[in-house]
Design an enzyme around this catalytic site. Structure first.
Site, mmCIF file in Angstrom:
data_model
loop_
_atom_site.group_PDB
_atom_site.id
_atom_site.type_symbol
_atom_site.label_atom_id
_atom_site.label_comp_id
_atom_site.label_asym_id
_atom_site.label_seq_id
_atom_site.Cartn_x
_atom_site.Cartn_y
_atom_site.Cartn_z
ATOM 1 N N GLY A 190 13.800 0.342 -15.669
ATOM 2 C CA GLY A 190 14.427 -0.676 -14.675
ATOM 3 C C GLY A 190 15.228 -1.756 -15.255
ATOM 4 O O GLY A 190 16.208 -2.212 -14.396
ATOM 5 N N CYS A 206 11.670 8.745 -9.267
ATOM 6 C CA CYS A 206 12.017 7.713 -9.908
ATOM 7 C C CYS A 206 13.315 6.978 -8.997
ATOM 8 O O CYS A 206 14.483 7.668 -9.125
ATOM 9 C CB CYS A 206 12.472 7.631 -11.296
ATOM 10 S SG CYS A 206 13.097 6.181 -12.078
ATOM 11 N N ASN A 207 13.136 5.974 -8.198
ATOM 12 C CA ASN A 207 14.222 5.291 -7.590
ATOM 13 C C ASN A 207 15.208 4.788 -8.378
ATOM 14 O O ASN A 207 16.483 4.756 -7.891
ATOM 15 C CB ASN A 207 13.472 3.984 -6.692
ATOM 16 C CG ASN A 207 12.363 4.537 -5.825
ATOM 17 O OD1 ASN A 207 12.862 4.934 -4.470
ATOM 18 N ND2 ASN A 207 11.301 4.715 -6.032
ATOM 19 N N THR A 208 14.846 4.385 -9.723
ATOM 20 C CA THR A 208 15.921 3.790 -10.600
ATOM 21 C C THR A 208 16.987 4.902 -10.968
ATOM 22 O O THR A 208 18.269 4.727 -10.846
ATOM 23 C CB THR A 208 15.447 3.257 -11.756
ATOM 24 O OG1 THR A 208 14.402 2.331 -11.276
ATOM 25 C CG2 THR A 208 16.272 2.560 -12.671
ATOM 26 N N CYS A 232 9.952 1.604 -5.686
ATOM 27 C CA CYS A 232 9.647 1.977 -7.070
ATOM 28 C C CYS A 232 8.332 2.770 -6.973
ATOM 29 O O CYS A 232 7.360 2.424 -6.607
ATOM 30 C CB CYS A 232 9.629 0.768 -7.960
ATOM 31 S SG CYS A 232 8.891 1.263 -9.820
HETATM 32 N N1 DGL Z 1 9.153 4.587 -11.324
HETATM 33 C C1 DGL Z 1 10.277 4.097 -11.430
HETATM 34 C C2 DGL Z 1 11.428 3.767 -10.115
HETATM 35 O O1 DGL Z 1 10.992 4.429 -8.925
HETATM 36 C C3 DGL Z 1 10.841 2.889 -12.185
HETATM 37 C C4 DGL Z 1 10.264 2.401 -13.496
HETATM 38 C C5 DGL Z 1 10.967 1.849 -14.401
HETATM 39 O O2 DGL Z 1 11.458 0.745 -14.416
HETATM 40 O O3 DGL Z 1 10.753 2.495 -15.547
HETATM 41 O O4 DGL Z 1 12.067 3.019 -10.157
#
Ligand code: DGL
Length: 269
Positions: A45, A75-77, A186
């Protein structure tokens, strides 16, 4: 003649993607599932775009070597920063990607204000900007970065005073501005959902797009999905785990979040 089933790869910067994996497992009980927690490189992130994209490329390359027939970007990121580049790079591979549920949130709000809880990178990403431009209309969409939440989940701190305080600090500005729908933007955040709901109260709806991602995967795998639904005697599919971090810690945390004892192997990339 039956061919060996081709697995489905699912990955995230860490254990967050398990919130998507559990929906996939519930919908597709016979599929072979491979899960990569890139915990050695978490959080994504606040990393540079190139770094996040390079890790995603390595992990997808690992899945290709395992002969997967689809990959779920849990993972949205990664989606927000790099999904277009990844699709160009792996044109033959179905890539199903999670993104914040802005559209359903806009449909659900009565106050006209929704909050998106996400990583710093997602908040700044072109992907989220596109979603807001496409779907917000007259609704105000407030994107709120939640520093430290991913690390809390990676440490297994899902409750307790410090976690409650961190959740309250990020919810405060959204609630003060009248948000009545909160989007979990997230995949780590569903593991903090009890704290989020507790702080937000019953008048606020919390949305997690994980189940929609599982349904999208099912749509992209029509033959196999149909087989799963009609073959009632089909054996349960296996689920295998890899981590790029400390495998003993990862195994313990994944077992806790997944609800059964599992061993995470060392990710070779
Ligand atoms: N789980 C990840 C997401 O959905 C992000 C995690 C991270 O910042 O590593 O964005």
């Amino acid at each position: 003649m039956n061919q060996a089933p081709q697995p489905i790869g699912v990955f995230d910067s860490g254990v967050g993607g398990l919130s998507v994996l559990r929906e996939i497992r519930a919908l597709l009980p016979s599929e072979e599932l491979l899960y990569v927690a890139d915990s050695g490189h978490a959080p994504y992130g606040d990393k540079a775009v190139q770094q996040v994209q390079a890790r995603a490329e390595r992990i997808i390359g690992f899945f290709v070597a395992q002969q997967v027939r689809a990959v779920v970007v849990a993972c949205n990121t990664v989606t927000g920063l790099s999904i277009q580049a990844l699709r160009q790079q792996f044109p033959q591979l179905p890539l199903v990607a999670i993104e914040p549920a802005v559209k359903p949130a806009v449909a659900a709000t009565r106050s006209g204000t929704v909050g998106v809880l996400a990583t710093q990178n997602t908040v700044r990403s072109p992907g989220l900007a596109r979603l807001i431009a496409a779907h917000a209309g007259p609704v105000r969409v407030l994107a709120q970065a939640c520093p430290g939440w991913v690390e809390m989940v990676e440490r297994g701190e899902l409750d307790g005073a410090a976690s409650k305080a961190a959740v309250a600090a990020c919810l405060e500005p959204l609630l003060a501005q009248g948000a009545d729908v909160l989007v979990l933007g997230c995949t780590h955040y569903p593991f903090l959902r009890p704290l989020i709901e507790q702080r937000a109260g019953p008048g606020v709806q919390v949305l997690d797009p994980a189940a929609a991602v599982a349904r999208e995967l099912q749509r992209r795998l029509p033959l196999q999905a149909a087989q799963n639904q009609t073959t009632q005697t089909a054996a349960a599919g296996s689920t295998r785990f890899w981590s790029s971090g400390d495998c003993a810690h990862a195994s313990g945390l994944i077992s806790r979040l997944w609800g059964e004892p599992v061993r995470a192997a060392a990710l070779p990339v």
